[in-house]
Design a protein around this motif. Structure first.
Motif, PDB file in Angstrom:
ATOM      1  N   ALA A   1      22.043 -29.569   5.117  1.00  0.00           N
ATOM      2  CA  ALA A   1      20.882 -30.391   5.462  1.00  0.00           C
ATOM      3  C   ALA A   1      20.520 -31.318   4.314  1.00  0.00           C
ATOM      4  CB  ALA A   1      19.707 -29.501   5.838  1.00  0.00           C
TER       5      ALA A   1
ATOM      6  N   GLU B   1      22.079 -39.878   4.600  1.00  0.00           N
ATOM      7  CA  GLU B   1      21.250 -40.735   5.447  1.00  0.00           C
ATOM      8  C   GLU B   1      20.481 -41.741   4.596  1.00  0.00           C
ATOM      9  OE1 GLU B   1      17.437 -40.096   8.284  1.00  0.00           O
ATOM     10  OE2 GLU B   1      19.055 -38.664   8.528  1.00  0.00           O
ATOM     11  N   GLU B   2      19.909 -41.279   3.479  1.00  0.00           N
ATOM     12  CA  GLU B   2      19.164 -42.174   2.598  1.00  0.00           C
ATOM     13  C   GLU B   2      20.091 -43.222   1.986  1.00  0.00           C
ATOM     14  OE1 GLU B   2      17.317 -39.507  -0.160  1.00  0.00           O
ATOM     15  OE2 GLU B   2      15.832 -38.822   1.289  1.00  0.00           O
TER      16      GLU B   2
ATOM     17  N   SER C   1      23.127 -33.978   4.096  1.00  0.00           N
ATOM     18  CA  SER C   1      22.958 -34.908   5.203  1.00  0.00           C
ATOM     19  C   SER C   1      21.804 -35.866   4.918  1.00  0.00           C
ATOM     20  CB  SER C   1      22.712 -34.137   6.494  1.00  0.00           C
ATOM     21  OG  SER C   1      22.474 -35.037   7.545  1.00  0.00           O
ATOM     22  N   GLN C   2      20.723 -35.369   4.343  1.00  0.00           N
ATOM     23  CA  GLN C   2      19.563 -36.208   4.016  1.00  0.00           C
ATOM     24  C   GLN C   2      19.948 -37.249   2.966  1.00  0.00           C
ATOM     25  OE1 GLN C   2      16.605 -36.293   5.492  1.00  0.00           O
ATOM     26  NE2 GLN C   2      15.893 -37.934   4.160  1.00  0.00           N
ATOM     27  N   LYS C   3      20.692 -36.848   1.947  1.00  0.00           N
ATOM     28  CA  LYS C   3      21.117 -37.786   0.912  1.00  0.00           C
ATOM     29  C   LYS C   3      22.040 -38.851   1.503  1.00  0.00           C
ATOM     30  CE  LYS C   3      20.752 -34.669  -3.033  1.00  0.00           C
ATOM     31  NZ  LYS C   3      21.485 -33.943  -4.081  1.00  0.00           N
TER      32      LYS C   3
END
Length: 96
Positions: A17, A24-25, A20-22
């Motif tokens: 997660a 996405e950013e 995935s966040q990194k």
């Protein structure tokens, strides 16, 4: 053993997660940079088109002025040639 496996799965899920966040950013930042670059390129193209139009108009104005000046010179030369021709011609009355 089951608790240890669940904890490992939970840790792996948290790690994915976060990754995935990194991602996405990073993708969002890349998209923003691409949009900014495209906008700047569009502005540059519009400016170049405006400059080209201005330069073309100036060249056309200069060509028109040069054409008018050349026409005036040609007319003056023709008038002078006509006057010279008239002066060179003698009539029979003038010959005596």
């Amino acid at each position: 053993m089951r608790i240890l496996t669940l904890a490992a799965v939970a840790a792996a899920a948290l790690s994915l997660a976060a990754c995935s966040q990194k991602t996405e950013e990073s993708a969002a930042a890349t998209g923003d940079a691409a949009a900014s670059t495209a906008a700047a390129a569009g502005d540059t193209a519009m400016s170049a088109a405006g400059d080209a139009a201005t330069n073309t108009a100036a060249a056309a104005d200069a060509a028109a002025a040069n054409t008018a000046a050349a026409a005036n010179t040609a007319a003056a030369n023709a008038q002078a040639a006509g006057a010279a021709a008239d002066a060179a011609v003698t009539t029979p009355a003038e010959a005596h």
